[in-house]
Motif scaffolding. Structure first.
Motif, mmCIF file in Angstrom:
data_model
loop_
_atom_site.group_PDB
_atom_site.id
_atom_site.type_symbol
_atom_site.label_atom_id
_atom_site.label_comp_id
_atom_site.label_asym_id
_atom_site.label_seq_id
_atom_site.Cartn_x
_atom_site.Cartn_y
_atom_site.Cartn_z
ATOM 1 N N LEU A 1 0.847 -1.192 0.000
ATOM 2 C CA LEU A 1 0.000 0.000 0.000
ATOM 3 C C LEU A 1 0.881 1.240 0.000
ATOM 4 O O LEU A 1 1.887 1.298 0.725
ATOM 5 C CB LEU A 1 -0.889 0.035 1.250
ATOM 6 C CG LEU A 1 -2.086 -0.901 1.340
ATOM 7 C CD1 LEU A 1 -2.870 -0.613 2.620
ATOM 8 C CD2 LEU A 1 -2.998 -0.754 0.143
ATOM 9 N N CYS A 2 0.489 2.234 -0.784
ATOM 10 C CA CYS A 2 1.254 3.476 -0.822
ATOM 11 C C CYS A 2 0.330 4.639 -1.191
ATOM 12 O O CYS A 2 -0.817 4.443 -1.613
ATOM 13 C CB CYS A 2 2.404 3.388 -1.821
ATOM 14 S SG CYS A 2 1.902 3.166 -3.548
ATOM 15 N N HIS A 3 0.844 5.842 -1.025
ATOM 16 C CA HIS A 3 0.102 7.052 -1.388
ATOM 17 C C HIS A 3 -0.046 7.114 -2.907
ATOM 18 O O HIS A 3 0.849 6.673 -3.646
ATOM 19 C CB HIS A 3 0.868 8.278 -0.870
ATOM 20 C CG HIS A 3 0.083 9.540 -0.922
ATOM 21 N ND1 HIS A 3 0.047 10.340 -2.065
ATOM 22 C CD2 HIS A 3 -0.704 10.152 -0.002
ATOM 23 C CE1 HIS A 3 -0.719 11.389 -1.819
ATOM 24 N NE2 HIS A 3 -1.193 11.308 -0.582
ATOM 25 N N PRO A 4 -1.155 7.644 -3.415
ATOM 26 C CA PRO A 4 -1.351 7.677 -4.877
ATOM 27 C C PRO A 4 -0.312 8.504 -5.636
ATOM 28 O O PRO A 4 -0.162 8.327 -6.857
ATOM 29 C CB PRO A 4 -2.758 8.260 -5.039
ATOM 30 C CG PRO A 4 -3.099 8.867 -3.738
ATOM 31 C CD PRO A 4 -2.357 8.094 -2.693
ATOM 32 N N ALA B 1 -3.131 0.147 -3.975
ATOM 33 C CA ALA B 1 -2.757 -1.216 -3.612
ATOM 34 C C ALA B 1 -2.068 -1.895 -4.781
ATOM 35 O O ALA B 1 -2.579 -1.869 -5.910
ATOM 36 C CB ALA B 1 -4.004 -2.014 -3.199
ATOM 37 N N LEU B 2 -0.902 -2.495 -4.510
ATOM 38 C CA LEU B 2 -0.131 -3.169 -5.540
ATOM 39 C C LEU B 2 0.168 -4.600 -5.101
ATOM 40 O O LEU B 2 0.660 -4.807 -3.977
ATOM 41 C CB LEU B 2 1.193 -2.437 -5.795
ATOM 42 C CG LEU B 2 1.084 -0.954 -6.180
ATOM 43 C CD1 LEU B 2 2.450 -0.285 -6.110
ATOM 44 C CD2 LEU B 2 0.483 -0.817 -7.575
ATOM 45 N N PRO B 3 -0.126 -5.582 -5.944
ATOM 46 C CA PRO B 3 0.166 -6.975 -5.558
ATOM 47 C C PRO B 3 1.655 -7.172 -5.292
ATOM 48 O O PRO B 3 2.504 -6.580 -5.965
ATOM 49 C CB PRO B 3 -0.287 -7.781 -6.783
ATOM 50 C CG PRO B 3 -1.248 -6.880 -7.504
ATOM 51 C CD PRO B 3 -0.761 -5.484 -7.269
ATOM 52 N N LEU B 4 1.965 -8.003 -4.295
ATOM 53 C CA LEU B 4 3.352 -8.339 -3.984
ATOM 54 C C LEU B 4 3.667 -9.683 -4.623
ATOM 55 O O LEU B 4 2.976 -10.668 -4.380
ATOM 56 C CB LEU B 4 3.546 -8.415 -2.469
ATOM 57 C CG LEU B 4 4.975 -8.650 -1.972
ATOM 58 C CD1 LEU B 4 5.848 -7.439 -2.269
ATOM 59 C CD2 LEU B 4 4.987 -8.960 -0.470
ATOM 60 N N LYS B 5 4.683 -9.709 -5.451
ATOM 61 C CA LYS B 5 5.058 -10.953 -6.127
ATOM 62 C C LYS B 5 6.490 -11.322 -5.749
ATOM 63 O O LYS B 5 7.207 -10.553 -5.106
ATOM 64 C CB LYS B 5 4.939 -10.793 -7.647
ATOM 65 C CG LYS B 5 5.905 -9.771 -8.236
ATOM 66 C CD LYS B 5 5.770 -9.686 -9.751
ATOM 67 C CE LYS B 5 6.797 -8.712 -10.340
ATOM 68 N NZ LYS B 5 6.711 -8.635 -11.803
ATOM 69 N N GLY B 6 6.874 -12.537 -6.133
ATOM 70 C CA GLY B 6 8.241 -12.975 -5.886
ATOM 71 C C GLY B 6 8.527 -13.367 -4.454
ATOM 72 O O GLY B 6 9.672 -13.274 -4.002
ATOM 73 N N VAL B 7 7.492 -13.807 -3.720
ATOM 74 C CA VAL B 7 7.700 -14.188 -2.317
ATOM 75 C C VAL B 7 7.385 -15.663 -2.077
ATOM 76 O O VAL B 7 7.243 -16.090 -0.931
ATOM 77 C CB VAL B 7 6.854 -13.302 -1.378
ATOM 78 C CG1 VAL B 7 7.347 -11.879 -1.409
ATOM 79 C CG2 VAL B 7 5.367 -13.374 -1.728
#
Length: 302
Positions: A169-172, A255-261
């Motif tokens: 999650l981050c600011h727009p 919201a951005l999906p987290l990948k590579g985990v």
């Protein structure tokens, strides 16, 4: 050794004060002091270090405390088991939960439980997963809704609630929001992070995901509640990696999906003691969860 001696000992250990413990137990302070002295005589060792302001446990007292709590929990479970056989559920349900736990609406579940079992007193405690697991293992909680902790697998049972991915999650106006693409821990390694205390489940899940990816990160802003975390993100003071359902709580954030985990995610469970140590009230609550509110929404609202 009498049960009342153990009850008095635990009360003084919890309150760290004879007067407050006596008031809570509704006994005289002189009677409470006599009870503790009798226990110390029997064990042939001091259990408390007494000062004018407070009392603290001696090493012997600390050793006794865990055992005394387990004995009292077993006695309470025995009383409740007999009542359950007689068709009456009474006593106390001691429940722990993380905040905004996924997979169960705790307030709705407890309301349904109280409606079904009005003679059971409900005691609720909110804490982090690590503390909750310790409390269930020690017999101080009947069960807890938390995040899976494999290190406690030998002492606890797990009933799965839900499993979801982690999301950034981050600011727009943040550079990541402009890209609008899934991100990896490697891409986030140099960011300023907002996160929870290390004992909370979401922090544990995030730490595990970054450790699995071999990425070090620094948490600059540490909080103990969801809304403080979201407020800091709203002011663009950092980014956060949180369970996927948190994205609904502040639609203004990106919201951005987290990948590579790999397999790292946010798995919530009900933590329970072994079956033979599970209280009738805990079994009734879990039956109600399975039958009536297993599909209840979690803490998605603001």
């Amino acid at each position: 050794m009498e049960l009342r001696h153990l009850q008095h000992f635990v009360a003084v250990a919890e309150d760290q004060h004879f007067t407050r413990a006596a008031e809570r137990l509704m006994v005289s302070q002189s009677g409470l002091s006599a009870s503790i002295r009798a226990l110390e005589r029997e064990l042939q060792t001091p259990l408390f270090v007494r000062t004018t302001r407070r009392v603290t446990l001696t090493p012997a007292g600390r050793a006794l405390l865990g055992e005394a709590e387990r004995v009292l929990a077993q006695v309470r479970a025995a009383h409740e088991a007999v009542a359950a056989v007689q068709g009456v559920l009474r006593g106390m349900l001691t429940l722990g939960t993380e905040q905004c736990i996924a997979g169960v609406n705790v307030a709705r579940l407890l309301a349904a439980f109280r409606h079904r079992h009005p003679d059971v007193e409900i005691c609720l405690r909110q804490a982090g997963t690590g503390a909750l697991a310790e409390e269930v293992a020690a017999g101080r909680l009947d069960l807890a809704f938390a995040v899976r902790t494999p290190e406690d697998a030998e002492q606890l049972r797990y009933v799965p609630l839900t499993d979801e991915p982690m999301t950034a999650l981050c600011h727009p106006t943040h550079r990541l929001a402009a890209a609008g693409a899934p991100v990896t821990p490697q891409e986030l390694g140099g960011e300023v992070f907002v996160d929870f205390h290390p004992d909370w489940g979401p922090r544990r899940a995030t730490d595990a995901a970054f450790a699995r990816a071999g990425v070090r990160r620094a948490v600059a802003l540490e909080v103990n509640d969801v809304h403080s975390l979201l407020d800091l993100l709203d002011e663009n003071l950092g980014i956060a990696v949180v369970p996927h359902h948190f994205r609904h709580k502040r639609p203004s954030l990106t919201a951005l999906p987290l990948k590579g985990v790999g397999g790292s995610g946010y798995e919530t469970v009900a933590l329970l003691p072994p079956r033979d140590a599970t209280s009738p009230a805990a079994r009734a609550l879990m039956a109600l969860l399975d039958a009536e509110v297993a599909d209840a929404p979690s803490c998605d609202g603001a």
